[in-house]
Write a protein that holds these residues in place. Sequence first.
Motif, PDB file in Angstrom:
ATOM      1  N   LYS A 163     -18.071  16.666 -42.081  1.00 45.19           N
ATOM      2  CA  LYS A 163     -17.257  15.894 -43.029  1.00 45.19           C
ATOM      3  C   LYS A 163     -18.135  15.036 -43.945  1.00 45.19           C
ATOM      4  O   LYS A 163     -17.869  14.911 -45.137  1.00 45.19           O
ATOM      5  N   GLU A 164     -19.185  14.471 -43.367  1.00 46.41           N
ATOM      6  CA  GLU A 164     -20.106  13.626 -44.142  1.00 46.41           C
ATOM      7  C   GLU A 164     -21.095  14.448 -44.975  1.00 46.41           C
ATOM      8  O   GLU A 164     -21.884  13.883 -45.723  1.00 46.41           O
ATOM      9  N   LYS A 165     -21.058  15.772 -44.792  1.00 48.95           N
ATOM     10  CA  LYS A 165     -21.989  16.680 -45.465  1.00 48.95           C
ATOM     11  C   LYS A 165     -23.442  16.325 -45.146  1.00 48.95           C
ATOM     12  O   LYS A 165     -24.326  16.449 -45.986  1.00 48.95           O
ATOM     13  N   ASN A 166     -23.656  15.915 -43.910  1.00 48.63           N
ATOM     14  CA  ASN A 166     -24.999  15.580 -43.439  1.00 48.63           C
ATOM     15  C   ASN A 166     -25.616  16.845 -42.836  1.00 48.63           C
ATOM     16  O   ASN A 166     -25.803  16.970 -41.631  1.00 48.63           O
ATOM     17  N   TYR A 167     -25.910  17.792 -43.714  1.00 46.43           N
ATOM     18  CA  TYR A 167     -26.332  19.121 -43.299  1.00 46.43           C
ATOM     19  C   TYR A 167     -27.703  19.137 -42.630  1.00 46.43           C
ATOM     20  O   TYR A 167     -27.951  19.963 -41.754  1.00 46.43           O
ATOM     21  N   LYS A 168     -28.571  18.242 -43.021  1.00 46.07           N
ATOM     22  CA  LYS A 168     -29.922  18.208 -42.441  1.00 46.07           C
ATOM     23  C   LYS A 168     -29.844  17.911 -40.940  1.00 46.07           C
ATOM     24  O   LYS A 168     -30.433  18.630 -40.127  1.00 46.07           O
ATOM     25  N   ILE A 169     -29.115  16.875 -40.578  1.00 44.68           N
ATOM     26  CA  ILE A 169     -28.963  16.506 -39.161  1.00 44.68           C
ATOM     27  C   ILE A 169     -28.133  17.547 -38.434  1.00 44.68           C
ATOM     28  O   ILE A 169     -28.449  17.917 -37.292  1.00 44.68           O
ATOM     29  N   LEU A 170     -27.101  18.046 -39.076  1.00 41.07           N
ATOM     30  CA  LEU A 170     -26.242  19.057 -38.464  1.00 41.07           C
ATOM     31  C   LEU A 170     -27.050  20.308 -38.124  1.00 41.07           C
ATOM     32  O   LEU A 170     -26.912  20.878 -37.037  1.00 41.07           O
ATOM     33  N   LYS A 171     -27.911  20.726 -39.025  1.00 40.81           N
ATOM     34  CA  LYS A 171     -28.753  21.899 -38.793  1.00 40.81           C
ATOM     35  C   LYS A 171     -29.642  21.690 -37.573  1.00 40.81           C
ATOM     36  O   LYS A 171     -29.778  22.583 -36.728  1.00 40.81           O
ATOM     37  N   ILE A 172     -30.212  20.522 -37.450  1.00 37.67           N
ATOM     38  CA  ILE A 172     -31.075  20.198 -36.307  1.00 37.67           C
ATOM     39  C   ILE A 172     -30.264  20.229 -35.017  1.00 37.67           C
ATOM     40  O   ILE A 172     -30.673  20.833 -34.017  1.00 37.67           O
ATOM     41  N   GLU A 173     -29.105  19.591 -35.034  1.00 37.94           N
ATOM     42  CA  GLU A 173     -28.292  19.521 -33.818  1.00 37.94           C
ATOM     43  C   GLU A 173     -27.771  20.891 -33.399  1.00 37.94           C
ATOM     44  O   GLU A 173     -27.735  21.204 -32.211  1.00 37.94           O
ATOM     45  N   GLU A 195     -30.456  22.827 -31.604  1.00 37.48           N
ATOM     46  CA  GLU A 195     -30.802  22.319 -30.278  1.00 37.48           C
ATOM     47  C   GLU A 195     -29.755  22.666 -29.225  1.00 37.48           C
ATOM     48  O   GLU A 195     -29.986  22.478 -28.035  1.00 37.48           O
ATOM     49  N   MET A 196     -28.619  23.184 -29.647  1.00 34.43           N
ATOM     50  CA  MET A 196     -27.539  23.491 -28.703  1.00 34.43           C
ATOM     51  C   MET A 196     -27.723  24.850 -28.060  1.00 34.43           C
ATOM     52  O   MET A 196     -28.288  25.765 -28.652  1.00 34.43           O
ATOM     53  N   ASN A 197     -27.212  24.975 -26.853  1.00 36.62           N
ATOM     54  CA  ASN A 197     -27.151  26.252 -26.160  1.00 36.62           C
ATOM     55  C   ASN A 197     -26.141  27.127 -26.889  1.00 36.62           C
ATOM     56  O   ASN A 197     -25.042  26.668 -27.208  1.00 36.62           O
ATOM     57  N   ASN A 198     -26.486  28.382 -27.158  1.00 39.81           N
ATOM     58  CA  ASN A 198     -25.622  29.246 -27.957  1.00 39.81           C
ATOM     59  C   ASN A 198     -24.264  29.517 -27.316  1.00 39.81           C
ATOM     60  O   ASN A 198     -23.262  29.625 -28.020  1.00 39.81           O
ATOM     61  N   SER A 199     -24.194  29.609 -26.005  1.00 36.56           N
ATOM     62  CA  SER A 199     -22.890  29.837 -25.369  1.00 36.56           C
ATOM     63  C   SER A 199     -22.003  28.600 -25.500  1.00 36.56           C
ATOM     64  O   SER A 199     -20.793  28.719 -25.724  1.00 36.56           O
ATOM     65  N   ASP A 200     -22.581  27.413 -25.378  1.00 33.19           N
ATOM     66  CA  ASP A 200     -21.814  26.182 -25.586  1.00 33.19           C
ATOM     67  C   ASP A 200     -21.369  26.077 -27.041  1.00 33.19           C
ATOM     68  O   ASP A 200     -20.232  25.687 -27.325  1.00 33.19           O
ATOM     69  N   LEU A 201     -22.258  26.434 -27.942  1.00 30.00           N
ATOM     70  CA  LEU A 201     -21.956  26.376 -29.366  1.00 30.00           C
ATOM     71  C   LEU A 201     -20.811  27.331 -29.719  1.00 30.00           C
ATOM     72  O   LEU A 201     -19.893  26.960 -30.454  1.00 30.00           O
ATOM     73  N   ALA A 202     -20.840  28.526 -29.172  1.00 30.56           N
ATOM     74  CA  ALA A 202     -19.765  29.498 -29.434  1.00 30.56           C
ATOM     75  C   ALA A 202     -18.417  28.953 -28.971  1.00 30.56           C
ATOM     76  O   ALA A 202     -17.414  29.074 -29.678  1.00 30.56           O
ATOM     77  N   GLU A 203     -18.409  28.334 -27.819  1.00 25.49           N
ATOM     78  CA  GLU A 203     -17.170  27.760 -27.292  1.00 25.49           C
ATOM     79  C   GLU A 203     -16.640  26.651 -28.195  1.00 25.49           C
ATOM     80  O   GLU A 203     -15.444  26.582 -28.490  1.00 25.49           O
ATOM     81  N   ILE A 204     -17.528  25.812 -28.676  1.00 27.66           N
ATOM     82  CA  ILE A 204     -17.136  24.710 -29.566  1.00 27.66           C
ATOM     83  C   ILE A 204     -16.655  25.245 -30.915  1.00 27.66           C
ATOM     84  O   ILE A 204     -15.655  24.782 -31.452  1.00 27.66           O
ATOM     85  N   MET A 240     -19.265  16.803 -28.243  1.00 29.80           N
ATOM     86  CA  MET A 240     -20.148  17.358 -29.256  1.00 29.80           C
ATOM     87  C   MET A 240     -19.354  17.899 -30.451  1.00 29.80           C
ATOM     88  O   MET A 240     -19.842  17.865 -31.575  1.00 29.80           O
ATOM     89  N   GLU A 241     -18.160  18.395 -30.162  1.00 33.23           N
ATOM     90  CA  GLU A 241     -17.329  18.908 -31.258  1.00 33.23           C
ATOM     91  C   GLU A 241     -17.063  17.833 -32.298  1.00 33.23           C
ATOM     92  O   GLU A 241     -17.159  18.082 -33.507  1.00 33.23           O
ATOM     93  N   GLU A 242     -16.753  16.628 -31.822  1.00 31.70           N
ATOM     94  CA  GLU A 242     -16.479  15.531 -32.764  1.00 31.70           C
ATOM     95  C   GLU A 242     -17.716  15.176 -33.576  1.00 31.70           C
ATOM     96  O   GLU A 242     -17.612  14.877 -34.765  1.00 31.70           O
ATOM     97  N   ARG A 243     -18.869  15.223 -32.940  1.00 33.23           N
ATOM     98  CA  ARG A 243     -20.130  14.931 -33.647  1.00 33.23           C
ATOM     99  C   ARG A 243     -20.347  15.954 -34.769  1.00 33.23           C
ATOM    100  O   ARG A 243     -20.696  15.600 -35.888  1.00 33.23           O
ATOM    101  N   ILE A 244     -20.112  17.225 -34.460  1.00 34.57           N
ATOM    102  CA  ILE A 244     -20.263  18.277 -35.460  1.00 34.57           C
ATOM    103  C   ILE A 244     -19.263  18.075 -36.591  1.00 34.57           C
ATOM    104  O   ILE A 244     -19.608  18.181 -37.764  1.00 34.57           O
ATOM    105  N   ARG A 245     -18.024  17.763 -36.237  1.00 33.88           N
ATOM    106  CA  ARG A 245     -16.993  17.530 -37.260  1.00 33.88           C
ATOM    107  C   ARG A 245     -17.374  16.362 -38.171  1.00 33.88           C
ATOM    108  O   ARG A 245     -17.204  16.428 -39.388  1.00 33.88           O
ATOM    109  N   THR A 246     -17.885  15.303 -37.569  1.00 33.39           N
ATOM    110  CA  THR A 246     -18.281  14.123 -38.354  1.00 33.39           C
ATOM    111  C   THR A 246     -19.410  14.467 -39.319  1.00 33.39           C
ATOM    112  O   THR A 246     -19.340  14.131 -40.510  1.00 33.39           O
ATOM    113  N   LEU A 247     -20.435  15.129 -38.820  1.00 37.13           N
ATOM    114  CA  LEU A 247     -21.564  15.494 -39.681  1.00 37.13           C
ATOM    115  C   LEU A 247     -21.126  16.457 -40.777  1.00 37.13           C
ATOM    116  O   LEU A 247     -21.585  16.352 -41.915  1.00 37.13           O
TER     117      LEU A 247
END
Length: 79
Positions: A10-20, A23-32, A1-8
């Motif tokens: 880098k591409e400045k695809n903020y709309k999709i990034l915001k959605i993703e 949808e993530m669990n906050n503890s997983d997100l904090a770790e990433i 998931m980290e790579e997906r976030i990095r890609t979005l």
Amino acid sequence: MEERIRTLLKEKNYKILKIELSEMNNSDLAEILEEFEPSELVTLFRLMKKDDQVEVFALLDPNFSSESINFFTDKENVF
């Protein structure tokens, strides 16, 4: 998931990034997010819901959190 976030990010695809991020669990997100540079965190935190921002920040490693606070409060880094 980290790579997906990095890609979005880098591409400045903020709309999709915001959605993703929402949808993530906050503890997983904090770790990433600990793998990102403070400059990247500014953008990522701005894309999160306020409640999620607070929870994720509280879940970050205390040393990482203090470094991030310094970056967030540095006037040169404010957009």
